[in-house]
Design an enzyme around this catalytic site. Structure first.
Site, PDB file in Angstrom:
ATOM      1  N   LYS A  87       1.362  -6.031  11.535  1.00 53.79           N
ATOM      2  CA  LYS A  87       2.855  -5.511  11.713  1.00 53.79           C
ATOM      3  C   LYS A  87       3.127  -5.554  13.226  1.00 53.79           C
ATOM      4  O   LYS A  87       4.373  -5.990  13.315  1.00 53.79           O
ATOM      5  CB  LYS A  87       2.780  -3.972  11.326  1.00 53.79           C
ATOM      6  N   ASN A 110       0.797  -1.266   0.082  1.00 56.46           N
ATOM      7  CA  ASN A 110      -0.125   0.091   0.155  1.00 56.46           C
ATOM      8  C   ASN A 110       0.917   1.188   0.051  1.00 56.46           C
ATOM      9  O   ASN A 110       0.568   2.310  -0.467  1.00 56.46           O
ATOM     10  CB  ASN A 110      -0.730  -0.149   1.170  1.00 56.46           C
TER      11      ASN A 110
END
Ligand code: ADP
Ligand code: MG
Length: 314
Positions: free
Chosen positions: A278, A12
């Site tokens: 993450k 992204n």
């Protein structure tokens, strides 16, 4: 030879907005990221991984459109789209980084390695698609899609709109690990496990591809710990992970120990399918012996490594 670093480039983060998502725009974003990465290659041993969320979704959708509108056009299975993104994104990183090295007159080899990653065929993730891919849709567009594309599942993605979601099983073993390790130790700048790796299952000693997208943060943490890396850098679209993200009392996180981060994770500050994997990957990496994990955006990779910005978990 400095520190052992794995840099994970977010899929992204290569797309700034809806108006900048062509292949050329993405190459521009990769060039910016590559100049930062080249800088850290000077004194450290660096391996690069990358995501493919938007890109794999575009390829899959292109395949669907072609199949519906042209005679004799076959569909491309998702696992094959994963492999396509390793080649296409790997090529761009390899070229951009190679050009940086050539510019600096450095004698460094950059190479992309097609990487399969074994997953568990019974992973419950196959029953519960949770990995956002492709374009973002408004609620109205999402409703239209629900009525016309009956096999699609859609999910809201971190306040940015609705996206198609696909299965995202956990990575277990990296099939090409020995090849990766050999090149890494011989100082090749490697691009591996692109798009989270190509998901495969083992059947009687043979591998077979499965339609899914492994989260690249999880795959990167696995690879970083297998290579006994010191630092995992996760480059994404935001400079910091934050508490109360997008709320009035949003608070960016700087240096933070893993115990405290684990507590924030449990409190639900990080969205599933984007920031949560993450943080989980960072904690997983530290648990398996990594020294620090950094989350920041492409423009601040060098600054974050030198402890001037970004979220740093230790
Ligand atoms: P990538 O392609 O880099 O993996 P993702 O879109 O999957 O990017 O994840 C990064 C995004 O996570 C950020 O751009 C942001 O929109 C979102 N996000 C969700 N929760 C948070 C949070 N608590 N702090 C910061 N960003 C968050
Ligand atoms: Mg992601």
């Amino acid at each position: 030879m400095g520190r052992k670093i794995v840099v994970a480039i977010g899929g992204n983060s290569l797309i700034k907005d809806r108006e900048h998502q062509t292949v050329e725009d993405q190459y521009g974003a990769i060039c910016e990221t590559a100049s930062q990465i080249a800088e850290i290659c000077r004194d450290n041993r660096v391996l690069i991984t990358h995501g493919n969320g938007p890109q794999v979704g575009f390829i899959l959708q292109r395949s669907d459109i072609a199949f519906q509108s042209a005679a004799h056009m076959h569909r491309v299975p998702l696992v094959s789209c994963d492999a396509d993104t390793q080649g296409a994104i790997g090529y761009q990183i390899q070229q951009a980084l190679g050009n940086e090295f050539r510019k600096g007159g450095w004698d460094k080899n950059v190479v992309t390695l097609v990487t399969q990653i074994e997953v568990d065929r019974d992973d419950p993730a196959f029953e519960k698609p949770a990995k956002p891919i492709g374009s973002f849709y408004t609620p109205e567009e999402a409703e239209m899609i629900r009525q016309t594309n009956l096999d699609w599942q859609l999910m809201e993605d971190a306040g940015r709109g609705f996206r198609r979601v696909v299965a995202s099983p956990l990575p277990k073993e990296i099939v090409e690990l020995e090849a990766i390790r050999t090149l890494y130790e011989r100082d090749f700048v490697l691009i591996a496990a692109g798009g989270g790796g190509i998901p495969v299952v083992s059947e009687g000693g043979q591998f077979r591809g499965v339609d899914a997208v492994i989260d690249k943060d999880r795959a990167s943490a696995l690879l970083a710990s297998r290579l006994e890396a010191d630092v995992l850098i996760i480059s994404t679209a935001v400079t910091h992970a934050a508490l109360n993200y997008k709320k009035e009392n949003e608070e960016r996180l700087g240096r933070i120990d893993r115990g405290t981060m684990g507590k924030y994770l449990e409190e639900g500050h990080f969205a599933a399918g984007s920031m949560k994997p993450k943080i989980e990957a960072a904690l997983d990496f530290l648990e398996r012996g990594g020294k620090e994990a950094i989350i920041t955006d492409p423009a601040h990779i060098v600054d974050a490594l030198e402890d001037r910005t970004g979220t740093r978990i230790y």
